[in-house]
Motif scaffolding. Sequence first.
Motif, PDB file in Angstrom:
ATOM      1  N   LEU A  60       0.824  -1.206   0.000  1.00  0.00           N
ATOM      2  CA  LEU A  60       0.000   0.000   0.000  1.00  0.00           C
ATOM      3  C   LEU A  60       0.861   1.260   0.000  1.00  0.00           C
ATOM      4  O   LEU A  60       0.560   2.231  -0.705  1.00  0.00           O
ATOM      5  CB  LEU A  60      -0.927   0.001   1.219  1.00  0.00           C
ATOM      6  CG  LEU A  60      -1.889  -1.195   1.329  1.00  0.00           C
ATOM      7  CD1 LEU A  60      -2.707  -1.109   2.615  1.00  0.00           C
ATOM      8  CD2 LEU A  60      -2.813  -1.280   0.121  1.00  0.00           C
ATOM      9  N   LEU A  61       1.942   1.242   0.774  1.00  0.00           N
ATOM     10  CA  LEU A  61       2.853   2.390   0.793  1.00  0.00           C
ATOM     11  C   LEU A  61       3.562   2.561  -0.544  1.00  0.00           C
ATOM     12  O   LEU A  61       3.795   3.686  -0.991  1.00  0.00           O
ATOM     13  CB  LEU A  61       3.890   2.212   1.905  1.00  0.00           C
ATOM     14  CG  LEU A  61       3.457   2.555   3.326  1.00  0.00           C
ATOM     15  CD1 LEU A  61       4.592   2.269   4.296  1.00  0.00           C
ATOM     16  CD2 LEU A  61       3.014   4.004   3.435  1.00  0.00           C
ATOM     17  N   LYS A  62       3.900   1.451  -1.163  1.00  0.00           N
ATOM     18  CA  LYS A  62       4.568   1.512  -2.468  1.00  0.00           C
ATOM     19  C   LYS A  62       3.669   2.182  -3.494  1.00  0.00           C
ATOM     20  O   LYS A  62       4.119   3.044  -4.269  1.00  0.00           O
ATOM     21  CB  LYS A  62       4.944   0.099  -2.926  1.00  0.00           C
ATOM     22  CG  LYS A  62       5.655   0.064  -4.272  1.00  0.00           C
ATOM     23  CD  LYS A  62       6.011  -1.368  -4.669  1.00  0.00           C
ATOM     24  CE  LYS A  62       6.707  -1.385  -6.025  1.00  0.00           C
ATOM     25  NZ  LYS A  62       7.045  -2.773  -6.445  1.00  0.00           N
ATOM     26  N   PHE A  63       2.411   1.809  -3.511  1.00  0.00           N
ATOM     27  CA  PHE A  63       1.455   2.428  -4.437  1.00  0.00           C
ATOM     28  C   PHE A  63       1.300   3.905  -4.119  1.00  0.00           C
ATOM     29  O   PHE A  63       1.305   4.754  -5.014  1.00  0.00           O
ATOM     30  CB  PHE A  63       0.106   1.704  -4.345  1.00  0.00           C
ATOM     31  CG  PHE A  63      -0.941   2.260  -5.261  1.00  0.00           C
ATOM     32  CD1 PHE A  63      -0.956   1.922  -6.602  1.00  0.00           C
ATOM     33  CD2 PHE A  63      -1.912   3.129  -4.777  1.00  0.00           C
ATOM     34  CE1 PHE A  63      -1.922   2.442  -7.458  1.00  0.00           C
ATOM     35  CE2 PHE A  63      -2.879   3.653  -5.625  1.00  0.00           C
ATOM     36  CZ  PHE A  63      -2.882   3.302  -6.969  1.00  0.00           C
ATOM     37  N   PHE A  64       1.163   4.235  -2.821  1.00  0.00           N
ATOM     38  CA  PHE A  64       0.973   5.626  -2.427  1.00  0.00           C
ATOM     39  C   PHE A  64       2.172   6.489  -2.809  1.00  0.00           C
ATOM     40  O   PHE A  64       2.015   7.638  -3.238  1.00  0.00           O
ATOM     41  CB  PHE A  64       0.742   5.720  -0.916  1.00  0.00           C
ATOM     42  CG  PHE A  64       0.630   7.136  -0.419  1.00  0.00           C
ATOM     43  CD1 PHE A  64      -0.551   7.835  -0.553  1.00  0.00           C
ATOM     44  CD2 PHE A  64       1.719   7.773   0.168  1.00  0.00           C
ATOM     45  CE1 PHE A  64      -0.648   9.160  -0.122  1.00  0.00           C
ATOM     46  CE2 PHE A  64       1.625   9.080   0.602  1.00  0.00           C
ATOM     47  CZ  PHE A  64       0.435   9.774   0.454  1.00  0.00           C
ATOM     48  N   SER A  65       3.382   5.951  -2.642  1.00  0.00           N
ATOM     49  CA  SER A  65       4.595   6.733  -2.919  1.00  0.00           C
ATOM     50  C   SER A  65       5.014   6.665  -4.374  1.00  0.00           C
ATOM     51  O   SER A  65       6.150   6.990  -4.717  1.00  0.00           O
ATOM     52  CB  SER A  65       5.746   6.256  -2.026  1.00  0.00           C
ATOM     53  OG  SER A  65       6.048   4.898  -2.285  1.00  0.00           O
ATOM     54  N   LEU A  66       4.091   6.244  -5.254  1.00  0.00           N
ATOM     55  CA  LEU A  66       4.320   6.215  -6.709  1.00  0.00           C
ATOM     56  C   LEU A  66       5.459   5.282  -7.088  1.00  0.00           C
ATOM     57  O   LEU A  66       6.146   5.494  -8.083  1.00  0.00           O
ATOM     58  CB  LEU A  66       4.613   7.634  -7.226  1.00  0.00           C
ATOM     59  CG  LEU A  66       3.646   8.735  -6.768  1.00  0.00           C
ATOM     60  CD1 LEU A  66       4.109  10.089  -7.252  1.00  0.00           C
ATOM     61  CD2 LEU A  66       2.228   8.440  -7.224  1.00  0.00           C
ATOM     62  N   SER A  67       5.680   4.252  -6.272  1.00  0.00           N
ATOM     63  CA  SER A  67       6.764   3.276  -6.479  1.00  0.00           C
ATOM     64  C   SER A  67       8.133   3.945  -6.490  1.00  0.00           C
ATOM     65  O   SER A  67       9.056   3.489  -7.166  1.00  0.00           O
ATOM     66  CB  SER A  67       6.542   2.485  -7.778  1.00  0.00           C
ATOM     67  OG  SER A  67       5.362   1.714  -7.692  1.00  0.00           O
ATOM     68  N   LEU A  68       8.270   5.012  -5.728  1.00  0.00           N
ATOM     69  CA  LEU A  68       9.528   5.768  -5.660  1.00  0.00           C
ATOM     70  C   LEU A  68      10.096   5.741  -4.240  1.00  0.00           C
ATOM     71  O   LEU A  68      10.712   6.693  -3.778  1.00  0.00           O
ATOM     72  CB  LEU A  68       9.293   7.220  -6.103  1.00  0.00           C
ATOM     73  CG  LEU A  68       8.790   7.416  -7.538  1.00  0.00           C
ATOM     74  CD1 LEU A  68       8.408   8.874  -7.785  1.00  0.00           C
ATOM     75  CD2 LEU A  68       9.844   6.955  -8.543  1.00  0.00           C
ATOM     76  N   GLN A  69       9.864   4.637  -3.551  1.00  0.00           N
ATOM     77  CA  GLN A  69      10.297   4.517  -2.159  1.00  0.00           C
ATOM     78  C   GLN A  69      11.774   4.124  -2.062  1.00  0.00           C
ATOM     79  O   GLN A  69      12.366   3.652  -3.025  1.00  0.00           O
ATOM     80  CB  GLN A  69       9.436   3.472  -1.428  1.00  0.00           C
ATOM     81  CG  GLN A  69       9.699   2.039  -1.829  1.00  0.00           C
ATOM     82  CD  GLN A  69       9.100   1.658  -3.167  1.00  0.00           C
ATOM     83  OE1 GLN A  69       8.251   2.368  -3.705  1.00  0.00           O
ATOM     84  NE2 GLN A  69       9.528   0.530  -3.718  1.00  0.00           N
ATOM     85  N   GLU A  70      12.344   4.339  -0.879  1.00  0.00           N
ATOM     86  CA  GLU A  70      13.726   3.931  -0.621  1.00  0.00           C
ATOM     87  C   GLU A  70      13.845   2.406  -0.708  1.00  0.00           C
ATOM     88  O   GLU A  70      12.918   1.671  -0.335  1.00  0.00           O
ATOM     89  CB  GLU A  70      14.151   4.373   0.778  1.00  0.00           C
ATOM     90  CG  GLU A  70      14.173   5.869   0.980  1.00  0.00           C
ATOM     91  CD  GLU A  70      15.529   6.478   0.694  1.00  0.00           C
ATOM     92  OE1 GLU A  70      16.511   6.069   1.330  1.00  0.00           O
ATOM     93  OE2 GLU A  70      15.593   7.370  -0.155  1.00  0.00           O
ATOM     94  N   GLY A  71      14.993   1.936  -1.158  1.00  0.00           N
ATOM     95  CA  GLY A  71      15.202   0.499  -1.255  1.00  0.00           C
ATOM     96  C   GLY A  71      15.237  -0.187   0.097  1.00  0.00           C
ATOM     97  O   GLY A  71      14.967  -1.384   0.193  1.00  0.00           O
ATOM     98  N   SER A  72      15.530   0.568   1.147  1.00  0.00           N
ATOM     99  CA  SER A  72      15.636  -0.012   2.486  1.00  0.00           C
ATOM    100  C   SER A  72      14.319   0.007   3.250  1.00  0.00           C
ATOM    101  O   SER A  72      14.257  -0.453   4.393  1.00  0.00           O
ATOM    102  CB  SER A  72      16.688   0.754   3.298  1.00  0.00           C
ATOM    103  OG  SER A  72      16.320   2.123   3.411  1.00  0.00           O
ATOM    104  N   LEU A  73      13.254   0.534   2.652  1.00  0.00           N
ATOM    105  CA  LEU A  73      12.007   0.721   3.385  1.00  0.00           C
ATOM    106  C   LEU A  73      11.449  -0.585   3.917  1.00  0.00           C
ATOM    107  O   LEU A  73      11.065  -0.675   5.089  1.00  0.00           O
ATOM    108  CB  LEU A  73      10.962   1.418   2.499  1.00  0.00           C
ATOM    109  CG  LEU A  73       9.583   1.603   3.141  1.00  0.00           C
ATOM    110  CD1 LEU A  73       9.673   2.455   4.398  1.00  0.00           C
ATOM    111  CD2 LEU A  73       8.603   2.233   2.136  1.00  0.00           C
ATOM    112  N   TYR A  74      11.391  -1.609   3.091  1.00  0.00           N
ATOM    113  CA  TYR A  74      10.774  -2.863   3.536  1.00  0.00           C
ATOM    114  C   TYR A  74      11.531  -3.453   4.732  1.00  0.00           C
ATOM    115  O   TYR A  74      10.913  -3.878   5.710  1.00  0.00           O
ATOM    116  CB  TYR A  74      10.738  -3.882   2.397  1.00  0.00           C
ATOM    117  CG  TYR A  74      10.142  -5.204   2.821  1.00  0.00           C
ATOM    118  CD1 TYR A  74       8.767  -5.357   2.956  1.00  0.00           C
ATOM    119  CD2 TYR A  74      10.956  -6.291   3.131  1.00  0.00           C
ATOM    120  CE1 TYR A  74       8.212  -6.560   3.372  1.00  0.00           C
ATOM    121  CE2 TYR A  74      10.414  -7.495   3.552  1.00  0.00           C
ATOM    122  CZ  TYR A  74       9.044  -7.621   3.662  1.00  0.00           C
ATOM    123  OH  TYR A  74       8.506  -8.806   4.093  1.00  0.00           O
ATOM    124  N   CYS A  75      12.841  -3.466   4.659  1.00  0.00           N
ATOM    125  CA  CYS A  75      13.640  -4.033   5.760  1.00  0.00           C
ATOM    126  C   CYS A  75      13.452  -3.236   7.048  1.00  0.00           C
ATOM    127  O   CYS A  75      13.354  -3.811   8.137  1.00  0.00           O
ATOM    128  CB  CYS A  75      15.123  -4.065   5.379  1.00  0.00           C
ATOM    129  SG  CYS A  75      15.523  -5.256   4.086  1.00  0.00           S
TER     130      CYS A  75
END
Length: 246
Positions: A60-75
């Motif tokens: 959901l966050l990935k969609f909200f952030s336009l798939s422009l999230q930090e690579g470390s976010l999930y971890c």
Amino acid sequence: MAIIKNGKIHGRIGNYVYRVLNGQEIIQSYPRTVKPRKGTIVESKRFGKASTQSSRVFRLLKFFSLSLQEGSLYCSMVSFFRGNFFSKTEINKDPAYDDWNVVPGFERMVINSKVQISDILLENPKVTIAGDNSTISIAEFKADPSKKSLMSDMSYLGFAFALIHYDFDDEYAEVIHYFESERFNISKGFEEQNFEIPLLAGKTPIENGMLLLAFGLRLYVTPEGYGYLNNKSFNPCAILGVWYKR
């Protein structure tokens, strides 16, 4: 079972493994199956639950952030959820969370580190969750001449926010409220904005679980049409808070 190939034995016979390495026959003990300790099993289950929660919220966050999230976010999400919700000191044992209360440390879950919301709006929106409602206040925005080079390619600005609920019983995450503003001319800015959002999943009151609020700025060239100017280097987007009620 072993086989003979080119005059050499390959495979397992009893408690030994026969194989060929660099043309030489080698015999090794067959590795024993080690039964995991009770503590290891518990920790694995906790990690699995944290991973499940992270994957549900992350999409959901990935969609909200336009798939422009930090690579470390999930971890960082896995670490945050595991430490707070699936550890020996999990907060569901803390009476402070009999009502909605902020979960500390959510700032470590960084959506974008290069340009912050406060670099443009001067301060982050204020969010409060209490009782059956949440309130969001966004201060008045006026163009700052010192930021002109930062927003040189942009003429219009908007904002969006998403309130996400995670149900621990169903292991399910959903956006219970999404809002995207009109586009404002950057040179003119916009007045103070205030929102009051009832805590409902559909028509059902939310009585417990986790709430997460994500906020982001959307940047444009024109007042309508075309896509966002946001990119991985310029995507002012952040998690403004995580709340929990047991």
